[in-house]
Design an enzyme around this catalytic site. Structure first.
Site, PDB file in Angstrom:
ATOM      1  N   ARG A 233       7.200  23.381   6.731  1.00  0.00           N
ATOM      2  CA  ARG A 233       8.395  23.539   7.708  1.00  0.00           C
ATOM      3  C   ARG A 233       9.075  24.868   7.003  1.00  0.00           C
ATOM      4  O   ARG A 233       9.068  24.961   5.735  1.00  0.00           O
ATOM      5  CB  ARG A 233       9.473  22.506   7.394  1.00  0.00           C
ATOM      6  CG  ARG A 233       9.201  21.130   8.293  1.00  0.00           C
ATOM      7  CD  ARG A 233       9.284  21.609   9.853  1.00  0.00           C
ATOM      8  NE  ARG A 233       9.003  20.196  10.732  1.00  0.00           N
ATOM      9  CZ  ARG A 233       7.833  20.058  11.523  1.00  0.00           C
ATOM     10  NH1 ARG A 233       6.747  20.646  10.869  1.00  0.00           N
ATOM     11  NH2 ARG A 233       7.772  18.930  12.227  1.00  0.00           N
ATOM     12  N   GLU A 262      13.455  28.599  14.571  1.00  0.00           N
ATOM     13  CA  GLU A 262      12.106  28.358  15.461  1.00  0.00           C
ATOM     14  C   GLU A 262      12.924  27.831  16.771  1.00  0.00           C
ATOM     15  O   GLU A 262      13.612  26.936  16.561  1.00  0.00           O
ATOM     16  CB  GLU A 262      11.083  27.455  15.105  1.00  0.00           C
ATOM     17  CG  GLU A 262      10.335  27.742  13.883  1.00  0.00           C
ATOM     18  CD  GLU A 262       9.273  27.165  13.313  1.00  0.00           C
ATOM     19  OE1 GLU A 262       9.008  25.957  14.164  1.00  0.00           O
ATOM     20  OE2 GLU A 262       8.505  27.388  12.394  1.00  0.00           O
ATOM     21  N   HIS A 281       3.857  28.519  14.450  1.00  0.00           N
ATOM     22  CA  HIS A 281       3.834  26.850  14.461  1.00  0.00           C
ATOM     23  C   HIS A 281       2.681  26.492  15.223  1.00  0.00           C
ATOM     24  O   HIS A 281       3.044  25.385  16.098  1.00  0.00           O
ATOM     25  CB  HIS A 281       5.060  26.390  14.647  1.00  0.00           C
ATOM     26  CG  HIS A 281       5.482  25.142  14.350  1.00  0.00           C
ATOM     27  ND1 HIS A 281       6.763  24.787  13.736  1.00  0.00           N
ATOM     28  CD2 HIS A 281       4.665  24.227  13.654  1.00  0.00           C
ATOM     29  CE1 HIS A 281       6.637  23.582  13.089  1.00  0.00           C
ATOM     30  NE2 HIS A 281       5.393  23.216  13.224  1.00  0.00           N
TER      31      HIS A 281
END
Length: 324
Positions: A233, A262, A281
């Site tokens: 993360r 994000e 991601h």
């Protein structure tokens, strides 16, 4: 009949699994949808989400909600305390994306080690240059420190060992004997591992304890010239500190699949650095990973509604008695 809502698009195999199940009704992105989210959620008892925030505001639109399943392993978009207070079970698909993310972590290691992006850019610009003294390096023989020895970290360890790397593991929640029994070096003191590792790879969940853990002190403790990999993360990393370490040369490089914000709202200055590789991601989003996450999410919903939820997939198991 229980009503299931799939808010975000998922692989069609998961949708079909739900469509084939008797005794439920289904609202999904491929079907004619209601005029707004509130109308879609009004009768929902189970919910599958990918990028949707699940908080008290959403809960207010879904008064019948009994469970929510995150399509994936991270649940930082879900307000778990709010769900727990409301008696709503939160589930994830813990095994579905582990292999995909582990392979992506190795890809980032290789991309940084072999300087794939600048070399590729040079060839595309018409430069066919073979450096007399290369700055690239092999993974074999290098020491890697794996932070977090869960479903993904264990797979990364096996892949690194297959490349001939010397694998160290730091995980205060995992018995040292378990790590040693798997064939790896158990590191008790994190900073000692940071000082020894050529590559540090993060496989930890987002939490209050891990938020911003990779700060200036963490990076200063790393071996000069080492590489940082993050497929976990973005909130784990202080990006300003990382950029400073990359620009100063203290870090030899970094590979990131996640950023602190994000989706990315503006291009960070650090993306101009040649010793940084960033992907958006997508580590879990292989064709196989997406199919497994979709299938397992559907299975979680069906098992929960049948009264036999897999406790290993439940984030807040204390609510299960209230849903009996």
């Amino acid at each position: 009949m229980p009503h299931v809502v799939v808010i975000d698009p998922i692989h069609p195999d998961g949708i079909q699994r739900l469509l084939d199940a008797p005794g439920i009704t289904l609202d999904h992105p491929g079907a004619p949808l209601g005029p707004d989210l509130a109308s879609r959620l009004r009768n929902a008892e189970a919910l599958i989400v990918r990028g949707t925030v699940v908080d008290s505001a959403l809960l207010a639109m879904a008064p019948k909600l009994r469970m929510v399943c995150r399509h994936g392993v991270g649940y930082d978009l879900v307000d778990v305390p709010a769900m727990t207070r409301a008696g709503v079970a939160v589930m994830i698909t813990p095994e579905a994306n582990a292999a995909s993310v582990a392979e992506h972590a190795l890809m980032l290691m290789l991309a940084v080690a072999r300087q794939v992006l600048p070399v590729d850019a040079g060839v595309r610009a018409g430069q066919w240059r073979v450096q007399g003294q290369s700055r690239t390096f092999e993974l074999g023989g290098r020491r890697v420190l794996i932070l977090g020895f869960g479903r993904i970290g264990t797979r990364v360890a096996r892949l690194c060992a297959a490349f001939g790397m010397r694998v160290m593991v730091h995980d205060p929640f995992m018995p040292a004997g378990t790590i040693r029994g798997a064939g790896y070096e158990a590191v008790k003191e994190r900073d000692a591992g940071l000082a020894a590792a050529d590559i540090v790879t993060l496989h930890l969940p987002a939490s209050d304890a891990t938020r911003g853990m990779v700060d200036a002190a963490f990076l200063a403790a790393m071996k000069p010239g080492a590489v940082l990999i993050n497929t976990a993360r973005g909130t784990l990393v202080d990006e300003a500190a990382l950029e400073a370490a990359l620009r100063s040369g203290h870090l030899g490089g970094a590979g990131l699949d996640v950023l602190r914000v994000e989706p990315m709202r503006e291009v960070p200055a650090m993306l101009a650095l040649e010793n940084l590789v960033v992907t958006p991601h997508v580590a879990a989003s292989t064709a196989e990973g997406l199919q497994r996450m979709s299938w397992d999410a559907a299975g979680n919903v069906l098992d929960f509604l049948a009264g036999r939820p897999d406790r290993d997939s439940v984030v807040n198991p204390d609510v299960l008695g209230r849903n009996a």
